[in-house]
Design an enzyme around this catalytic site. Sequence first.
Site, PDB file in Angstrom:
ATOM      1  N   ASP A   2       0.783  -1.481   0.377  1.00  0.00           N
ATOM      2  CA  ASP A   2       0.244   0.216   0.123  1.00  0.00           C
ATOM      3  C   ASP A   2       0.570   1.295   0.404  1.00  0.00           C
ATOM      4  O   ASP A   2       1.599   1.346   0.487  1.00  0.00           O
ATOM      5  CB  ASP A   2      -1.081  -0.078   1.178  1.00  0.00           C
ATOM      6  N   GLU A  48       1.985  -0.578  -4.954  1.00  0.00           N
ATOM      7  CA  GLU A  48       1.580   0.738  -5.082  1.00  0.00           C
ATOM      8  C   GLU A  48       1.591   1.950  -5.394  1.00  0.00           C
ATOM      9  O   GLU A  48       2.208   2.238  -4.408  1.00  0.00           O
ATOM     10  CB  GLU A  48       0.171   0.317  -4.336  1.00  0.00           C
TER      11      GLU A  48
END
Length: 544
Positions: A210, A267
């Site tokens: 993330d 990401e």
Amino acid sequence: MHSVGNDWWRDAVIYQIYPRSFADASGDGIGDIAGIRSRIPHLVELGIDAIWVNPWYRSPMFDAGYDVVTYEEIDPLFGTVEEAEQLIAELHAVGIRTIVDVVPNHTSHLHTWFQEALAAGPGSPERERYIFRDGRGPNGDLPPNDWVSCFHGPAWTRVTEADGTPGQWYLHLFAPEQPDRNWEHPDTVRELEDALRFWFDKGVDGFRIDVAHSLFKAPGLPDLNGLTWDDKCGEHPHWDQPGIHEIYRSWRRIADSYDPPRVFVAEAWVPDHQRLKNYVRPDELHTSFNFDFLTCPWDAARMRRVIDVSLETLGSVGAPATWVLGNHDVARVVSRYARKEQRRGQNLVHLAKEYDLEMGQRRARAAIMLMLALPGSVYLYQGEELGLPEVEDLPGEVMQDPTWARSGGTDPGRDGCRVPLPWSPEGPTFGFNTTGVEGWLPQPEWFGRYAAASQEGAAGSMLGLYRTMLAARRAEPALGGGEIEWLESPSGVLAFVRDGALACVVNMTGIEPCAVPAGEVVQCSGTLTSDGRLPIDTAVWIRL
Ligand code: NOJ
């Protein structure tokens, strides 16, 4: 050519499961691990290689699980660690791998370390694990700098100290319930390494990282002074700082110490492939989401540029490209393609009022054929295989994304792509559960039309197309890894060949049908005209 064995990730098709909204076996209105297990046959029939599951760890759910309390427990909403292990094993038994999320930039505000930091007070070692600073101004009542939260509002919140006085401020690039960790602190490094090992030991095949371009902040935490991420790549004080790469090198060593080696996907919303490629150098992460592809408008010239730049830049460090059209943060692809333009932005949810859903569906059908024909790996977002549109009219009172409240109800946020999936055409929750307890976000009445069961065996359904195309890609030796060679084509038409054998043509002219190369039609996302030309918004694969 298809990759095998330890190289599986180079051209895998990975299906993203947003567990809250996939399938609800407990019947409480929130999806769970037992629900995922009950739908393994759907995954098998779809023909995917792996799933990626959004965070399922213990969390107070201020950002749908991206506010993690501990990695070593599954949140009771979703199940237990034992159930997660069963899921991983059951998927392995049918040849499907599991990737899970890791959220290194921040924790939940309920993480023990943050609670200790609040209690311990300014200057304490406990505060060192996060980013606490004194405020500016004579009474310290102005935030330490001008950074803003990705969910609107300031990126700083002031705490009340133990003696009841207004105290220091802490940094949160997302919600106040997601304090940013201090990555200069050895405890941070250790805790995340432990989290990786914990889940690798449980059998997961990889992690999705993330906000992988965050973590470190520029020394001194300088003001942004109007700097935006898109136009000043590389000079931004809280994105893409150089220290990140050493962390990912050490993570890679951990992943490589397993047999078989585990993998990472980043990401990283880095607006420049030259910088993105640094994340996927041979001793760092394996792949990274291609958000330039996701955000690219339906325009052949721009799409071709994105494809070329992705393949060239990532290829220069030996990494495969990835192709992605949707996830839990962006408006669903059929709704984006239903608009004349799609705008780049954090959530891409500010959709223009006027739209043409049929056009969106046509383009989404063509786009999956394009993606599957390109070299590299492919990410699918649950519901994409059903052609599910964005739910654009959720009333304010049901909105759960912190973006909605933090923007004062002006930014709809990401709930519209997170509505629980419809599995059957009827019933109070369209088969999301069997108790009829309404899902955590309400499903609109038209959802049943898109239900998986309604599409079973229906001619021309999106689900049928996805299944057929995934099987065709797997069976086609020219696809998977390798090169592409562009064919000469009229403006507005994308046309390329794989391995000298299989051509993919996409008509993005928006004006008229186009000619296709001579050969046998393998698949078409629509129907060729009576004189064998390819209609607008349609893709075809041709064996030359
Ligand atoms: C990116 C995730 O995809 C998103 O859902 C989340 O809100 C932020 N990171 C913060 O963790």
